[in-house]
Design a protein around this motif. Sequence first.
Motif, PDB file in Angstrom:
ATOM      1  N   GLN A 356      42.526 110.570  45.116  1.00 23.74           N
ATOM      2  CA  GLN A 356      41.213 110.965  44.623  1.00 23.74           C
ATOM      3  C   GLN A 356      40.543 109.777  43.954  1.00 23.74           C
ATOM      4  OE1 GLN A 356      41.694 114.330  42.042  1.00 23.74           O
ATOM      5  NE2 GLN A 356      42.337 115.725  43.700  1.00 23.74           N
ATOM      6  N   ALA A 357      39.244 109.706  44.135  1.00 29.66           N
ATOM      7  CA  ALA A 357      38.487 108.627  43.510  1.00 29.66           C
ATOM      8  C   ALA A 357      38.419 108.856  42.010  1.00 29.66           C
ATOM      9  CB  ALA A 357      37.084 108.568  44.099  1.00 29.66           C
ATOM     10  N   PRO A 358      38.493 107.803  41.191  1.00 30.05           N
ATOM     11  CA  PRO A 358      38.416 107.977  39.728  1.00 30.05           C
ATOM     12  C   PRO A 358      37.035 108.476  39.298  1.00 30.05           C
ATOM     13  CG  PRO A 358      38.338 105.655  40.326  1.00 30.05           C
ATOM     14  CD  PRO A 358      38.661 106.397  41.588  1.00 30.05           C
ATOM     15  N   LYS A 359      37.019 109.307  38.229  1.00 31.98           N
ATOM     16  CA  LYS A 359      35.777 109.859  37.704  1.00 31.98           C
ATOM     17  C   LYS A 359      35.517 109.319  36.305  1.00 31.98           C
ATOM     18  CE  LYS A 359      36.172 114.175  40.321  1.00 31.98           C
ATOM     19  NZ  LYS A 359      36.212 115.670  40.243  1.00 31.98           N
ATOM     20  N   VAL A 360      34.270 109.082  36.014  1.00 35.88           N
ATOM     21  CA  VAL A 360      33.850 108.576  34.701  1.00 35.88           C
ATOM     22  C   VAL A 360      33.147 109.702  33.951  1.00 35.88           C
ATOM     23  CG1 VAL A 360      32.469 106.861  33.488  1.00 35.88           C
ATOM     24  CG2 VAL A 360      33.624 106.250  35.636  1.00 35.88           C
ATOM     25  N   THR A 361      33.615 109.992  32.747  1.00 39.37           N
ATOM     26  CA  THR A 361      32.995 111.035  31.911  1.00 39.37           C
ATOM     27  C   THR A 361      32.278 110.396  30.741  1.00 39.37           C
ATOM     28  OG1 THR A 361      35.033 111.271  30.612  1.00 39.37           O
ATOM     29  CG2 THR A 361      34.792 112.703  32.533  1.00 39.37           C
ATOM     30  N   TYR A 362      31.179 110.979  30.326  1.00 36.29           N
ATOM     31  CA  TYR A 362      30.409 110.475  29.184  1.00 36.29           C
ATOM     32  C   TYR A 362      29.674 111.647  28.538  1.00 36.29           C
ATOM     33  CZ  TYR A 362      26.383 110.894  32.290  1.00 36.29           C
ATOM     34  OH  TYR A 362      25.433 111.380  33.133  1.00 36.29           O
ATOM     35  N   ASN A 363      29.256 111.423  27.291  1.00 45.18           N
ATOM     36  CA  ASN A 363      28.535 112.421  26.511  1.00 45.18           C
ATOM     37  C   ASN A 363      27.053 112.112  26.571  1.00 45.18           C
ATOM     38  OD1 ASN A 363      27.631 114.370  24.770  1.00 45.18           O
ATOM     39  ND2 ASN A 363      28.585 113.489  22.931  1.00 45.18           N
ATOM     40  N   PRO A 364      26.268 112.865  27.284  1.00 47.64           N
ATOM     41  CA  PRO A 364      24.833 112.544  27.390  1.00 47.64           C
ATOM     42  C   PRO A 364      24.075 112.762  26.090  1.00 47.64           C
ATOM     43  CG  PRO A 364      25.327 114.604  28.517  1.00 47.64           C
ATOM     44  CD  PRO A 364      26.653 114.029  28.117  1.00 47.64           C
TER      45      PRO A 364
END
Length: 608
Positions: A356-364
């Motif tokens: 699986q491709a890596p995912k980037v999470t952030y707080n908008p």
Amino acid sequence: MSDIIHLLPDSVANQIAAGEVIQRPASVIKELVENAVDAGAKTINVIVVDAGRTSIQVIDDGCGMSSTDARLAFERHATSKIKQADDLFALHTMGFRGEALASIAAVAQVELQTRMATDEIGTQLTIAGSKMIDQQPVACPVGCNFRVENLFYNVPARRKFLKSNATELNNILTAYERIALVYPDIHFTFHHNGAELMNLKPSSLRQRITDVFGKQYGQDLLPVEADTVMCRVTGFVSKPEAARKKGGNDYFFVNGRYMKHPYFHKAVMTAYERLVPEGMQPPYFLYFDIKPSDIDVNIHPTKTEIKFENEQAIWQLLVAVVRDAIGKFCEIPSIDFDTVGKPEIPVFDPSRDNVQAPKVTYNPAYNPFDHPSSSSHRAPSSWETLYEGLTPAAPDAIETSFLSSDLPSDRSPVHYQYKGQYIMTAVKSGLMVIDQHRADIRILFERYASAGSAEGGAASQRLLFPETMQLSPSDSVTMEQILPELSSLGFDLSPLGGGTFAVNGIPAGLEGVESIALIQQILVDVAEHDAMTGSASQAIDLTVSQSLHLSLARAAAIPYGQVLSNEEMENIVNSLFSCSNVNYTPDGKPILVILPQTDIDGLFDAKR
């Protein structure tokens, strides 16, 4: 008044002709081997003693001669190749002039044993100085066995001017190779003082070139083939990266005959234009099949000069076919199949591998201004205590320190470098300009000369992984000649047999130089030195040792374009003026010039 014009005796006329046809032992071998080829020989053995001074023996299994033909063959202008003048324009043989055997017999002691397949017994002839000594029947195999002894025994001036044994042997091998490269279907052997130097078995043309010059040549050859109405051109040219500085093996053959042709050589070099650096020359082996009526080989007794009827058209054809061969090579990318010891890279299979491709999470909703930093960037209140004990600097200290490297000092003069090539410095009489590369050649030349003459020789730097190099028979002879001198200069070479040498170490200070290329260039320089020794056109006559020192100095000298510091330029200037000759390199090129102050002032006065 009595008549003063008279006919020269045959012996004197033959000696005069021998001056053109038989110039050295290599000429004898060339003529005898060419006769063996014309006789249809499938095996030709050459045995030489003392580089041809003592004995030359050529044995072949050709058609042989009858007793009458054997006696007549040593007469001047006696030949079986042509019968009338028109035959000169339909030649299919190597020889045709009928001067070779007569010329050889005029300046040497010759013994011939020959027999035809239809005869049960052969003939033996003994001739010395054009005089028939003996003729008698003898039991011998089919073919011819020529033994030429004491070459130039009756012409002491010619024998005196023969070069060293190594030089004459190199010339013999060169002449032998030129014939062997044309007839790969003939078995050639060569022995010198009992040692076998060459054993070329019947093979293809590409394999014959590899057998003569080494495996590296076989890997760098590109095939050439073109068939036109004018002529047919076949052979091989080398890849651009196989080019050498000089002394490349450039061969032209016309109807099986070696020739020198500067005009056609320029055509080949034109095809390599912008592909090899200036001064580099790629090896090539090109064969012309052309109608005998379109060429004239009867120009010089050595038959190495040939006139063509359509020189300009053949020039254009050469450029086209060589460019085509190089273009085909350049269009194919090189593939490295050497995968030994390299890690295996697995091939990605999306149906099998669950990746699986890596995912980037952030707080908008994040706002950095809503959270002030806990650290303060304000200066502390007691900042003055950080500078206690320091004295203020002088007003111009910073400026003086910045410009100190650009200003001359009393202890070390300042030199200036122009375009990475010249060192300029002021002298009492004006401005001195020094070529940095040539200056370093002179410095290193004298350093190598002193190290080579010192007891124990120069220091050697061992190679972590020894390299091997395979040399042609002629280069092997040169290597044996200069091997002691190379050892004294710091080279560590070990002969492995068959013309192969192991390079175990090189002189200290040459770690960044390609050792194989350097040694090959040294061999070319020494061979060129031997060829030019005694020539009136050579301005500087160097010994073999000096030629070696010069080759090393050229390889290790500072190249053009290298930026030098003031200390490095100062070191070059001081070292140059401690040499025995500061004005010229060992090969006679100027190192420095001085522009007088009066000339410099005159340039400005003229513009006022």
